[in-house]
Design a protein around this motif. Structure first.
Motif, PDB file in Angstrom:
ATOM      1  N   ALA A 244     -17.401 -46.427 -35.635  1.00  0.00           N
ATOM      2  CA  ALA A 244     -17.332 -46.845 -34.291  1.00  0.00           C
ATOM      3  C   ALA A 244     -16.825 -46.305 -33.455  1.00  0.00           C
ATOM      4  N   LEU A 245     -16.789 -44.369 -33.726  1.00  0.00           N
ATOM      5  CA  LEU A 245     -16.627 -43.612 -33.045  1.00  0.00           C
ATOM      6  C   LEU A 245     -18.029 -42.829 -32.731  1.00  0.00           C
ATOM      7  N   SER A 246     -19.090 -43.196 -33.851  1.00  0.00           N
ATOM      8  CA  SER A 246     -20.963 -42.924 -33.832  1.00  0.00           C
ATOM      9  C   SER A 246     -21.409 -43.833 -32.377  1.00  0.00           C
ATOM     10  N   ALA A 247     -21.073 -45.344 -32.514  1.00  0.00           N
ATOM     11  CA  ALA A 247     -21.460 -46.728 -31.507  1.00  0.00           C
ATOM     12  C   ALA A 247     -20.444 -45.694 -30.071  1.00  0.00           C
ATOM     13  N   HIS A 248     -19.396 -45.188 -29.783  1.00  0.00           N
ATOM     14  CA  HIS A 248     -18.990 -44.867 -28.851  1.00  0.00           C
ATOM     15  C   HIS A 248     -19.825 -44.097 -28.240  1.00  0.00           C
ATOM     16  N   LEU A 249     -20.373 -42.416 -28.925  1.00  0.00           N
ATOM     17  CA  LEU A 249     -21.288 -41.565 -28.745  1.00  0.00           C
ATOM     18  C   LEU A 249     -22.887 -41.844 -28.260  1.00  0.00           C
ATOM     19  N   SER A 250     -23.159 -43.086 -28.507  1.00  0.00           N
ATOM     20  CA  SER A 250     -24.422 -43.492 -28.511  1.00  0.00           C
ATOM     21  C   SER A 250     -24.896 -44.412 -27.583  1.00  0.00           C
ATOM     22  N   GLY A 251     -22.616 -44.585 -26.796  1.00  0.00           N
ATOM     23  CA  GLY A 251     -23.357 -45.728 -25.579  1.00  0.00           C
ATOM     24  C   GLY A 251     -22.814 -47.360 -25.547  1.00  0.00           C
ATOM     25  N   GLU A 252     -22.202 -47.143 -26.805  1.00  0.00           N
ATOM     26  CA  GLU A 252     -22.605 -48.708 -27.235  1.00  0.00           C
ATOM     27  C   GLU A 252     -21.314 -49.212 -27.079  1.00  0.00           C
ATOM     28  N   LEU A 253     -19.672 -48.161 -27.229  1.00  0.00           N
ATOM     29  CA  LEU A 253     -18.771 -48.964 -27.058  1.00  0.00           C
ATOM     30  C   LEU A 253     -17.830 -47.667 -25.940  1.00  0.00           C
ATOM     31  N   THR A 254     -16.816 -47.783 -25.554  1.00  0.00           N
ATOM     32  CA  THR A 254     -16.056 -47.282 -24.548  1.00  0.00           C
ATOM     33  C   THR A 254     -15.194 -45.900 -26.048  1.00  0.00           C
ATOM     34  N   LEU A 255     -14.690 -45.358 -25.198  1.00  0.00           N
ATOM     35  CA  LEU A 255     -13.745 -44.896 -26.089  1.00  0.00           C
ATOM     36  C   LEU A 255     -12.354 -45.263 -26.658  1.00  0.00           C
ATOM     37  N   VAL A 256     -11.959 -47.021 -25.535  1.00  0.00           N
ATOM     38  CA  VAL A 256     -10.939 -47.212 -25.743  1.00  0.00           C
ATOM     39  C   VAL A 256     -11.270 -48.808 -27.082  1.00  0.00           C
ATOM     40  N   GLU A 257     -12.415 -48.983 -27.301  1.00  0.00           N
ATOM     41  CA  GLU A 257     -12.568 -49.906 -27.506  1.00  0.00           C
ATOM     42  C   GLU A 257     -12.894 -48.710 -28.952  1.00  0.00           C
ATOM     43  N   ALA A 258     -13.673 -47.705 -29.281  1.00  0.00           N
ATOM     44  CA  ALA A 258     -14.271 -47.395 -30.083  1.00  0.00           C
ATOM     45  C   ALA A 258     -12.891 -46.822 -31.617  1.00  0.00           C
ATOM     46  N   ALA A 259     -11.623 -47.231 -30.697  1.00  0.00           N
ATOM     47  CA  ALA A 259     -10.428 -46.257 -30.956  1.00  0.00           C
ATOM     48  C   ALA A 259      -9.724 -47.940 -31.834  1.00  0.00           C
ATOM     49  N   ASP A 260      -9.692 -48.836 -31.389  1.00  0.00           N
ATOM     50  CA  ASP A 260      -8.769 -50.072 -31.301  1.00  0.00           C
ATOM     51  C   ASP A 260      -9.956 -50.997 -32.730  1.00  0.00           C
ATOM     52  N   ILE A 261     -11.462 -50.420 -32.886  1.00  0.00           N
ATOM     53  CA  ILE A 261     -11.964 -50.973 -33.572  1.00  0.00           C
ATOM     54  C   ILE A 261     -11.843 -50.052 -35.384  1.00  0.00           C
ATOM     55  N   GLY A 262     -11.281 -48.920 -34.856  1.00  0.00           N
ATOM     56  CA  GLY A 262     -10.956 -47.427 -36.303  1.00  0.00           C
ATOM     57  C   GLY A 262     -10.155 -47.988 -36.175  1.00  0.00           C
ATOM     58  N   LYS A 263      -8.980 -48.020 -36.167  1.00  0.00           N
ATOM     59  CA  LYS A 263      -7.302 -48.756 -35.818  1.00  0.00           C
ATOM     60  C   LYS A 263      -7.522 -49.756 -37.110  1.00  0.00           C
ATOM     61  N   ARG A 264      -7.807 -51.130 -36.562  1.00  0.00           N
ATOM     62  CA  ARG A 264      -8.501 -51.600 -37.433  1.00  0.00           C
ATOM     63  C   ARG A 264      -9.035 -52.051 -38.429  1.00  0.00           C
TER      64      ARG A 264
END
Length: 305
Positions: A244-264
């Motif tokens: 998820a954090l990799s997807a954020h770095l590539s512009g696919e997700l916001t950091l909040v979205e990536a963090a939520d996915i990582g937590k989930r």
């Protein structure tokens, strides 16, 4: 000879703190039994002990594997047994701690002597998972080896590939081969303790810890890891939060979205760990109390041979 102390529990349940406290009290040394904490690339993201904690007691098998390597349960078992023998030779107590149930099963129940697949078979399967996706190969596995497929997640590419490799190499189910094993440690050589904290409190701790990881540089770790361009089928690429954090770095997700996915994803993993403890460790003493003093007392109360 005092038995080795084995501590299993879900992620974020406080296993490392308990192991460190016990090491200081009983003259112990800590051996990692977490399949993600073996990798050097992710100290923060996998919640490896800090350098300060490592200085308080000897730690073994943490961050000793490059993420480009395919580090198997069999290799961990070899490394862990070597560490246990070395610790015992110096008159100290091995404390094996982690959340990878398969590692503990290999140690206490054994691991089948399964031959490695040839490189052509492995390369072909990796190419297929890249083109077709892990769920497609999981469906194939279910048709050929329903027993093994039933215990694997459809997106667990490394283990799906390994199961198919074994089928191609031996013609046998990996589950059947693993059933015909002997334990690496005899029953007299170890005692175990399972941490089973309140689930809602644990899930809250997981969320809080993920936020803290971000503050401590988890995103920088993922950025450096992504720059290596490693094979996406390698186990290290599946570290919770990394995709998820990799997807954020590539512009696919916001950091909040990536963090939520990582937590989930981490909460879901914790749920599977609870299931493993309930199904695979029925005789292990349990401690639900999150108080460190209560946990220490429970561990010290275990039979000492």
């Amino acid at each position: 000879m005092k038995p080795a102390l084995l501590i299993m529990g879900p992620t974020a349940s406080g296993k490392s703190a308990l192991a460190l406290a016990l090491a200081e009290r009983i003259g112990g040394e800590i051996v990692n039994a977490d399949s993600m904490q073996v990798y050097a690339d992710f100290r923060v993201l996998t919640a490896r002990p800090s350098r300060e904690e490592e200085a308080q007691a000897p730690h073994h098998l943490y961050g000793h594997v490059d993420a480009a390597r395919l580090y198997s349960t069999g290799r961990w078992l070899e490394d862990a047994l070597a560490a246990v023998a070395d610790i015992r030779a110096r008159g100290r107590t091995p404390i094996l701690v982690g959340g990878t149930g398969l590692y503990f099963r290999a140690l206490t129940q054994g691991l089948a002597d399964i031959p490695a697949a040839d490189e052509d078979t492995r390369a072909a399967l990796r190419e297929r998972v890249a083109l077709e996706g892990a769920p497609a190969l999981h469906a194939e596995l279910a048709a050929r080896d329903a027993m093994t497929a039933a215990r694997l997640e459809p997106n667990d590419a490394p283990r799906i590939l390994r199961a198919l490799e074994v089928l191609e190499t031996t013609g046998e189910s990996i589950s059947v081969l693993q059933a015909n094993t002997k334990p690496a440690l005899s029953r007299e050589e170890w005692v175990g303790l399972a941490l089973t904290p309140d689930r809602e409190a644990l899930y809250s701790a997981i969320n809080t810890r993920f936020d803290k990881m971000l503050e401590q540089g988890a995103l920088d770790e993922v950025r450096a890891f992504a720059a290596r361009g490693l094979d996406p089928a390698l186990p290290a690429t599946k570290a919770h939060g990394a995709p998820a954090l990799s997807a954020h770095l590539s512009g696919e997700l916001t950091l909040v979205e990536a963090a939520d996915i990582g937590k989930r994803d981490t909460r879901r993993y914790a749920k599977r760990q609870f299931t493993w403890i309930g199904g695979q460790m029925p005789d292990w003493p349990r401690v639900a109390d999150h108080d460190l003093g209560s946990r220490i007392a429970a561990a010290l109360a275990l039979p000492q041979g």
